[in-house]
Design an enzyme around this catalytic site. Structure first.
Site, short mmCIF file in Angstrom:
data_model
loop_
_atom_site.label_atom_id
_atom_site.label_comp_id
_atom_site.label_asym_id
_atom_site.label_seq_id
_atom_site.Cartn_x
_atom_site.Cartn_y
_atom_site.Cartn_z
N ASP A 36 0.69 -1.08 -0.24
CA ASP A 36 -0.15 0.07 0.00
C ASP A 36 1.00 1.17 0.09
OD1 ASP A 36 -1.35 2.41 1.04
OD2 ASP A 36 -3.31 0.66 1.37
N LEU A 38 0.30 4.15 1.04
CA LEU A 38 -0.51 4.87 2.13
C LEU A 38 -0.72 6.29 1.58
CD1 LEU A 38 2.16 3.15 4.43
CD2 LEU A 38 -0.57 2.82 4.48
N THR A 39 -1.71 6.08 0.53
CA THR A 39 -1.97 7.84 0.15
C THR A 39 -2.97 8.17 1.19
OG1 THR A 39 -4.04 7.17 -0.42
CG2 THR A 39 -1.47 7.39 -2.18
N PHE A 84 -6.40 -4.20 -4.60
CA PHE A 84 -8.43 -2.89 -3.93
C PHE A 84 -7.28 -1.84 -4.56
CE2 PHE A 84 -9.02 -6.37 -0.85
CZ PHE A 84 -10.00 -6.72 -0.77
N THR A 137 -15.80 -1.82 -9.61
CA THR A 137 -16.74 -1.02 -9.38
C THR A 137 -18.55 -1.17 -10.09
OG1 THR A 137 -18.21 1.09 -8.97
CG2 THR A 137 -15.92 1.20 -10.02
N ASP A 138 -19.21 -1.07 -10.18
CA ASP A 138 -20.56 -1.32 -10.36
C ASP A 138 -19.99 -0.05 -11.51
OD1 ASP A 138 -21.32 1.45 -8.61
OD2 ASP A 138 -23.37 -0.05 -8.22
N GLU A 139 -19.70 1.28 -11.15
CA GLU A 139 -20.30 3.35 -11.41
C GLU A 139 -19.08 2.35 -13.30
OE1 GLU A 139 -18.73 6.57 -10.24
OE2 GLU A 139 -18.98 4.97 -8.34
N TYR A 163 -12.74 8.50 -13.11
CA TYR A 163 -12.54 7.24 -11.54
C TYR A 163 -12.57 6.44 -12.29
CZ TYR A 163 -13.58 4.10 -8.12
OH TYR A 163 -14.31 3.03 -7.69
N LYS A 167 -11.34 2.78 -14.02
CA LYS A 167 -11.76 1.38 -13.50
C LYS A 167 -12.30 0.34 -13.87
CE LYS A 167 -11.87 0.00 -9.97
NZ LYS A 167 -10.15 -0.76 -9.09
N VAL A 219 -26.04 17.71 0.70
CA VAL A 219 -26.49 16.38 -0.80
C VAL A 219 -26.39 17.23 -1.67
CG1 VAL A 219 -28.80 15.92 -0.63
CG2 VAL A 219 -27.98 15.84 1.23
N TYR A 220 -26.13 16.50 -2.69
CA TYR A 220 -25.96 17.28 -4.28
C TYR A 220 -26.56 17.31 -4.71
CZ TYR A 220 -20.80 16.11 -3.34
OH TYR A 220 -19.13 16.01 -3.32
N ASP A 294 -24.65 19.96 -7.49
CA ASP A 294 -24.68 18.91 -8.50
C ASP A 294 -22.77 18.36 -8.64
OD1 ASP A 294 -25.46 16.17 -8.05
OD2 ASP A 294 -26.87 16.53 -10.00
#
Ligand code: NAD
Ligand code: DAU
Length: 361
Positions: A36, A38-39, A84, A137-139, A163, A167, A219-220, A294
Site C-alpha cells: 500500500d 499509504l496515500t 484493491f 466497481t459497478d460505476e 474514476y 476502473k 446533499v448534491y 450537483d
C-alpha cells in the site's frame, strides 16, 4: 507445490475495504503481504490490531513500481493477489484525474504484468492454484433510469466519471490478461460499501461526522440519486467466495439489494445520531440538510443484479442496511481518535476545496 499456508498479496490493504478484508483474512487464519502506498486514503491505524503480528507484513510501496512488485512476488510466493489499490473518490477524480490514470490504469497494468511473469515461472500445480482477483466497481456500467433493470455482468460498460473510466480500463486489462495469456483472473464489480474505517470524504462517514458536530449536510443536487448499499464485511465475504470458488475469467457483480436515495440515507443517519447523541440545543439533525450544487456527470442510479454470484457461488449479503448503518454510526461515535487522526490538514483542504464553492440550491 503451493501450500494453503502461503500468503496472499493484497494491494491497498490499508484503505477502507482492503483493511477490513485483511483483518477478516487474518482472523480466519490466513497470512497477508500488504502493498500500500499509504496515500491520504491509506491508514496503518486501520491495522493497529495486527501490530507485531507475523501473519501480516506491511510494505509501503507503489503498485506502479514494477521492480518492487516483482521482488515481492518472488520473495513471498503468494498463492493469490487481491487487488484493491486504487484512487477511489469520484469527486477527486473530477478535480484532478491524473492520479487515477496513474494508479488505476498504469498500476493495474504493472501488477498484471508482474503477476504474469511470476505465474509463468510456477510449476503446473502452483499455476493451477494461483488467482488474480481484481476488485472493481459497478460505476463502470454508468447510470440507470428509475425503470431500468439492475446492472448484470453483461451490461455494456458506460463509465461517466474519470474514476469510473479508469476502473473500466483496468477491468478491460484484467480481462485481456486472462484471454491473451491465460492468467487466472477473476473480477468483481461491487456497489457502494459502507462500514468502519471508511475515509470521511465519502457520503456516509462525512454525514455522520457533520451531523454529530452540527455542521451542514451537503446533499448534491436534489438528493434523489440512488445507490445500492452493501456492508463492507459482506463485500469481503463475497471476495473470499469468488477467490475460492469463482470460475476463471468470469466477472461477478456484488450488491446489497439495498437501493436508497441519498436524501433517505442522510435522513436515516440524522435519526440514528439524534438517538445516540441527543442534543436539544441543536434540534433534529435533519435541519442541517442543505441541497448544494450537483456533482458534474452525477450518475442517477446504481443497482446491482447479484443473482449470478448467488446462484453459482451461494453468496448472499447478510447485513440489513438499517442494522449496518446503526453499527457504522456507532463505530464512528466510538472511534474519535481514529477520526481525528484522519482529519489532517490535507483533509481539511480537500473539504474546503470540494464544498466551499458549492452554493446552496
Ligand atoms: P480507499 O481509497 O479507501 O483505499 C485505497 C487504498 O489504495 C489506500 O490504502 C491507498 O493508500 C492505496 N493506494 C492508492 N494508490 C496506490 C498505489 N499507487 N500503490 C499502492 N497502493 C495505493 O478505497 P476503497 O473504498 O477501500 O476501495 C478499494 C477498491 O474497491 C478500489 O479498487 C475501488 O475501486 C473498489 N470499490 C470500492 C467501493 C466503495 O464503495 N468504496 C465499491 C466497489 C469497488
Ligand atoms: O458504486 C461503487 C462506488 O461507490 C465506488 O466505486 C467508489 O469508490 C465509491 O466512492 C462510491 O462512489 P459514489 O460516488 O457513489 O460514493 P460517494 O460516497 O462519493 O457518494 C455517494 C452518493 O452521495 C453520490 O450520489 C454522491 C452523493 N454525495 C456524496 C458526497 C460526498 C452527496 O450528496 N454529498 C456529498 O457530500
Amino acid at each position: 507445490m503451493m501450500k494453503c499456508c502461503c500468503p496472499i498479496l493484497v494491494t491497498g490493504g490499508a484503505g477502507f475495504i482492503g483493511s477490513n478484508f485483511v483483518l477478516q483474512w487474518i482472523g480466519l487464519g490466513g497470512r497477508v503481504v500488504n502493498l500500500d502506498l499509504l496515500t491520504y486514503a491509506g491508514n496503518p491505524a486501520n491495522l493497529a490490531t495486527l501490530e507485531n503480528d507475523p501473519r501480516h507484513r506491511m510494505v509501503a510501496g507503489d503498485i506502479c513500481d514494477a521492480e518492487l512488485v516483482g521482488t515481492l512476488l518472488r520473495e513471498h510466493r503468494p498463492r493469490a493477489i487481491v487487488h484493491f489499490a486504487a484512487e477511489s473518490h469520484v469527486d477527486r477524480s473530477i478535480a484532478a484525474p491524473d492520479a487515477f490514470i496513474r494508479t488505476n490504469v498504469h498500476g493495474t497494468f504493472t501488477l498484471l504484468e508482474q503477476a504474469r511473469i511470476y505465474w509463468s515461472g510456477l510449476d503446473e500445480a502452483e499455476k493451477g492454484a494461483f488467482r488474480f482477483l481484481h476488485v472493481s466497481t459497478d460505476e463502470v456500467y454508468g447510470s440507470l433510469a428509475a425503470e431500468d433493470a439492475a446492472f448484470s455482468e453483461t451490461t455494456a460498460y458506460a463509465p461517466n466519471s474519470p474514476y469510473a473510466a479508469t476502473k473500466a480500463a483496468s477491468d478491460h486489462l484484467a480481462r485481456a490478461y486472462f484471454h491473451t495469456y491465460g492468467l487466472p483472473v477473476l473480477t468483481t464489480n461491487c456497489s457502494n460499501n459502507y462500514g468502519p474505517f471508511q475515509f470521511p470524504e465519502k457520503l456516509i462517514p462525512l454525514m455522520i461526522l457533520n451531523a454529530l458536530e452540527g455542521k451542514r449536510l451537503p446533499v448534491y443536487g436534489d438528493g434523489a440519486n440512488v445507490r445500492d448499499w452493501l456492508y463492507v464485511e459482506d463485500h469481503c465475504a463475497a471476495i473470499r467466495t469468488v477467490l475460492e470458488k469463482g470460475r476463471l475469467g468470469e466477472t461477478y457483480n456484488i450488491g446489497g439489494n439495498s437501493e436508497r436515495a441519498n436524501l433517505d440515507v442522510v435522513t436515516a443517519i440524522c435519526g440514528v445520531v439524534d438517538e445516540l447523541r441527543p442534543n436539544a440545543a441543536m434540534g433534529p439533525r435533519s435541519k442541517l440538510i442543505q441541497f448544494v450544487q450537483d456533482r458534474p456527470g452525477h450518475d442517477r442510479r446504481y443497482a446491482i443484479d447479484a443473482s449470478k454470484i448467488g446462484r453459482e457461488l451461494a453468496w448472499q449479503p447478510k447485513v440489513r442496511f438499517e442494522d449496518g448503518l446503526r453499527q457504522t454510526v456507532t463505530w464512528y461515535l466510538e472511534h474519535t481518535d481514529w477520526v481525528e487522526s484522519v482529519r489532517t490538514g490535507a483533509y481539511r483542504d480537500w473539504i474546503r476545496q470540494n464544498y466551499d464553492e458549492r452554493t446552496s440550491q
